[in-house]
Design a protein around this motif. Structure first.
Motif, short mmCIF file in Angstrom:
data_model
loop_
_atom_site.label_atom_id
_atom_site.label_comp_id
_atom_site.label_asym_id
_atom_site.label_seq_id
_atom_site.Cartn_x
_atom_site.Cartn_y
_atom_site.Cartn_z
N ALA A 362 0.85 -1.19 0.00
CA ALA A 362 0.00 0.00 0.00
C ALA A 362 0.88 1.24 0.00
O ALA A 362 1.99 1.21 0.52
CB ALA A 362 -0.90 0.00 1.23
N TYR A 363 0.39 2.32 -0.58
CA TYR A 363 1.12 3.58 -0.55
C TYR A 363 0.19 4.74 -0.86
O TYR A 363 -0.93 4.56 -1.33
CB TYR A 363 2.31 3.58 -1.51
N MET A 374 -4.03 6.80 -3.59
CA MET A 374 -3.66 5.73 -2.66
C MET A 374 -3.83 4.37 -3.32
O MET A 374 -4.85 4.10 -3.95
CB MET A 374 -4.53 5.79 -1.40
N LEU A 375 -2.84 3.52 -3.16
CA LEU A 375 -2.93 2.13 -3.59
C LEU A 375 -3.10 1.27 -2.34
O LEU A 375 -2.33 1.38 -1.39
CB LEU A 375 -1.69 1.71 -4.36
N LEU A 376 -4.15 0.45 -2.34
CA LEU A 376 -4.39 -0.54 -1.29
C LEU A 376 -4.50 -1.92 -1.93
O LEU A 376 -4.67 -2.04 -3.14
CB LEU A 376 -5.69 -0.24 -0.54
N ASN A 377 -4.42 -2.94 -1.10
CA ASN A 377 -4.78 -4.30 -1.50
C ASN A 377 -5.68 -4.84 -0.38
O ASN A 377 -5.30 -5.74 0.38
CB ASN A 377 -3.54 -5.17 -1.70
N MET A 385 -7.93 -1.97 7.77
CA MET A 385 -8.53 -0.70 8.19
C MET A 385 -7.43 0.25 8.67
O MET A 385 -7.45 1.45 8.34
CB MET A 385 -9.57 -0.92 9.30
N PHE A 386 -6.50 -0.27 9.43
CA PHE A 386 -5.39 0.56 9.92
C PHE A 386 -4.47 0.99 8.78
O PHE A 386 -3.96 2.12 8.78
CB PHE A 386 -4.61 -0.18 11.00
N THR A 387 -4.27 0.11 7.81
CA THR A 387 -3.47 0.49 6.64
C THR A 387 -4.13 1.64 5.89
O THR A 387 -3.46 2.58 5.44
CB THR A 387 -3.29 -0.72 5.69
N ASN A 424 -2.36 8.93 12.57
CA ASN A 424 -3.71 8.49 12.25
C ASN A 424 -4.01 7.12 12.85
O ASN A 424 -5.08 6.88 13.41
CB ASN A 424 -3.88 8.40 10.73
N GLU A 425 -3.06 6.21 12.71
CA GLU A 425 -3.24 4.85 13.25
C GLU A 425 -3.44 4.87 14.77
O GLU A 425 -4.30 4.18 15.31
CB GLU A 425 -2.04 3.98 12.91
N ILE A 426 -2.62 5.65 15.44
CA ILE A 426 -2.68 5.69 16.91
C ILE A 426 -3.98 6.34 17.38
O ILE A 426 -4.63 5.85 18.32
CB ILE A 426 -1.45 6.41 17.48
#
Length: 598
Positions: A362-363, A374-377, A385-387, A424-426
């Motif tokens: 992901a990036y 944004m690229l996700l898989n 969700m966190f990614t 964001n994750e935290i």
């Protein structure tokens, strides 16, 4: 029948990114390439004349900025369209053209910095005083002057620039081999159905509650890498050697010094991280011991490191649910922040699901003047969700910076790149913990928190230590091969995870699957950024508006100062080990809290 990946044309349009914000057609892209070529011809006319007058200096800097801005857009378009299906030969060609054009731009503009450096600083100050438009470029000129000791003559700069296309070969070969040519076998999932392993499916398989699935995936996946270790070692050896060429020709003492100096960071920050983390390995060893206890196994193996320590608590998170939760969790950052999140989700900034040939991982990427991409898989896991929240952090950082800064100062340094994403994750994790009423779910969330420390501080520092050592080996005249790379990697792994972990033979091959080793001393910044993000999130949740205001000022600062100084705006000083020690102390507290619950 094994579940195969869908081809690109079978993916729903709504789940793909819309690249038309960059270019409506390939013809428009070609037109910009032509424009860039024309601007390069204009720039070349100033060779030997950059500092003859204020007008010349301004013209060169303005034309270079316009050219680079157009290239950034064209490059991003080509790379995004390539990454959505790296098996598409037309898109491969577009990507290769961009790297060739980058080398051409570097060569064509190579004389600019040396000529500015050859000019007396007082003369340049006089130019700026006489031509107010040059004031915009004062910081840019200052950064050029900072690197004076490592800038070559105009002729030598041109020669070095001409090597760039060739220097990209190891990473290009690695990417093509790993993402397109390598194929993995099928294994049976929890339901006994055959599923073909892929990069995108590997970690979700290791997260399975079924230990047989985890072990099968681990052994089958690394069994493929074992066949190609000699090839992978040669590719990586080539990558390190091309960095050695660049660092030595620029009079740096090491690859590490050259890499961090590009971001105006001292090697001491890198060494301080490795030293401080090694002094706190007891936290990771305690985590491993707790994991072994929770899983109730006689032996803890490396294929047990991703599955939840809290049985039957893992849940699937559909993409739509993830969007909603992320927006709620990040509401503490203000309506403007959340509105941007919603805009990104609704207007196809994101390529969501895996397909055949698509780049793994992901990036977030952006070009000035258009929204981030944004690229996700996405595979419907809690981690996904966190990614998504993580990559949205990058996107928001880019958006705020692009909005606040002119092009030449919009691109923030890599050193601070992981702060916004991790913050964001935290904040998402703290939101979920705050709103959790179920004891088992809270334990699961604490487990996830610990996994974040394990994966981002310890694992990335482990990578950083490996990368530093391998570079030092080549700098000392030793060639990297499959034997010494596997031996080194396993030794470091055993040190980090401690006596309660069985470092399986296959883990020695893991270095071969880590793409970040081709990013030139990138990974340490995940760890430093995580520690900074822990501090920033804590301030936001405790102070509210004042901390949010400081944070957004940091997000909007681009590269207007040294990255360590920019972090001080948000309230974090990474010139000391304090943020790292505080973050690891927090990990120790979370371990104790989870021990009480279970």
């Amino acid at each position: 029948m094994a579940k195969e990946l869908v081809s690109r044309d079978q993916v729903r349009v709504e789940d793909t990114w819309d690249l038309s914000a960059m270019y409506e057609s390939k013809d428009a892209w070609e037109a910009d390439i032509k424009f860039i070529e024309e601007k390069l011809a204009e720039i070349s006319k100033y060779q030997g004349k950059v500092c003859e007058s204020a007008e010349n200096l301004l013209s060169v800097l303005e034309t270079s900025a316009i050219t680079e801005e157009k290239f950034e857009l064209a490059f991003n378009y080509a790379e995004r369209i390539f990454d959505q299906d790296q098996g598409n030969t037309e898109h491969q060609s577009m990507s290769q053209r961009m790297f060739a054009l980058y080398a051409k731009i570097s060569a064509a503009t190579a004389f600019v910095s040396p000529e500015i450096l050859a000019c007396d600083a007082a003369v340049i100050d006089g130019f700026i005083a006489s031509k107010p438009e040059l004031e915009l470029y004062r910081l840019q000129i200052k950064e050029i002057q900072r690197l004076k000791a490592h800038t070559l003559s105009a002729e030598m700069e041109k020669v070095v620039a001409m090597t760039q296309e060739m220097a990209n070969t190891p990473s290009e070969v690695y990417s093509a081999f790993k993402n397109v040519d390598m194929t993995f076998p099928a294994i049976k999932d929890e339901n006994g159905e055959e599923v073909v392993l892929t990069d995108g499916r590997f970690v979700p398989m290791l997260m399975s509650a079924d230990r047989r699935v985890r072990e099968d995936a681990f052994k089958a996946y690394y069994g493929v890498y074992e066949k190609y270790l000699n090839t992978m070692a040669s590719i990586y050896n080539g990558e390190v050697k091309q960095h050695i060429f660049n660092s030595r020709v620029r009079n740096y003492s090491s690859n590490l010094e050259a890499a961090v100096d590009a971001n105006n960071v001292s090697p001491q920050v890198y060494d301080n991280l490795v030293k401080t983390v090694n002094a706190n390995l007891d936290k990771l060893h305690a985590y491993v011991s707790l994991r072994k206890k929770c899983l109730g196994v006689d032996e803890l193996h490396m294929y047990d490191i991703y599955t939840s320590m809290i049985p039957d608590a893992a849940k699937t998170v559909k993409y739509e649910e993830a969007q909603k939760t992320i927006c709620e969790a990040l509401a503490v950052l203000g309506d403007d922040y959340v509105d941007l999140l919603k805009e990104g989700f609704a207007n196809r900034w994101i390529d969501v699901y895996e397909n055949k040939g698509k780049r793994g991982g992901a990036y977030s990427a952006t070009a000035y003047g258009v929204h981030p991409y944004m690229l996700l898989n996405y595979t419907d896991t809690f981690d996904d969700m966190f990614t998504t929240a993580h990559e949205m952090g990058h996107s928001m950082h880019s958006y705020y910076s692009n909005q606040a800064q002119p092009y030449i100062y919009s691109g923030y340094k890599i050193f601070v790149a992981e702060v916004a994403s991790t913050c964001n994750e935290i904040l998402l994790l703290e939101y979920l913990l705050k709103n959790c009423t179920d004891k088992k779910e809270k334990a699961y969330l604490l487990n996830h928190y610990l996994d974040s420390f394990k994966g981002t501080v310890f694992r990335q520092t482990q990578f950083a230590e490996f990368e530093k050592t391998t570079n030092e080996m080549v700098e000392a005249g030793e060639n990297l091969n499959s034997e010494n790379l596997c031996k080194l990697y396993k030794e470091i792994n055993e040190k980090y995870y401690g006596p309660d972990m069985i470092s399986d033979d296959e883990i020695a091959y893991e270095w071969a699957r880590i793409p970040h080793f081709y990013y030139n001393f990138y990974v340490y910044q995940y760890a430093t950024s995580f520690c900074a993000a822990v501090a920033i999130a804590d301030m936001i949740l405790k102070e509210g508006a004042p901390a949010v205001e400081r944070y957004k000022k940091f997000l909007s600062s681009g590269c207007t100062d040294a990255p360590v100084e920019l972090l001080k705006i948000a309230g974090v000083d990474l010139t000391t080990p304090a943020p790292i020690e505080a973050a690891l102390a927090k990990m120790g507290e979370i371990i104790k809290e989870l021990e009480k619950i279970i």
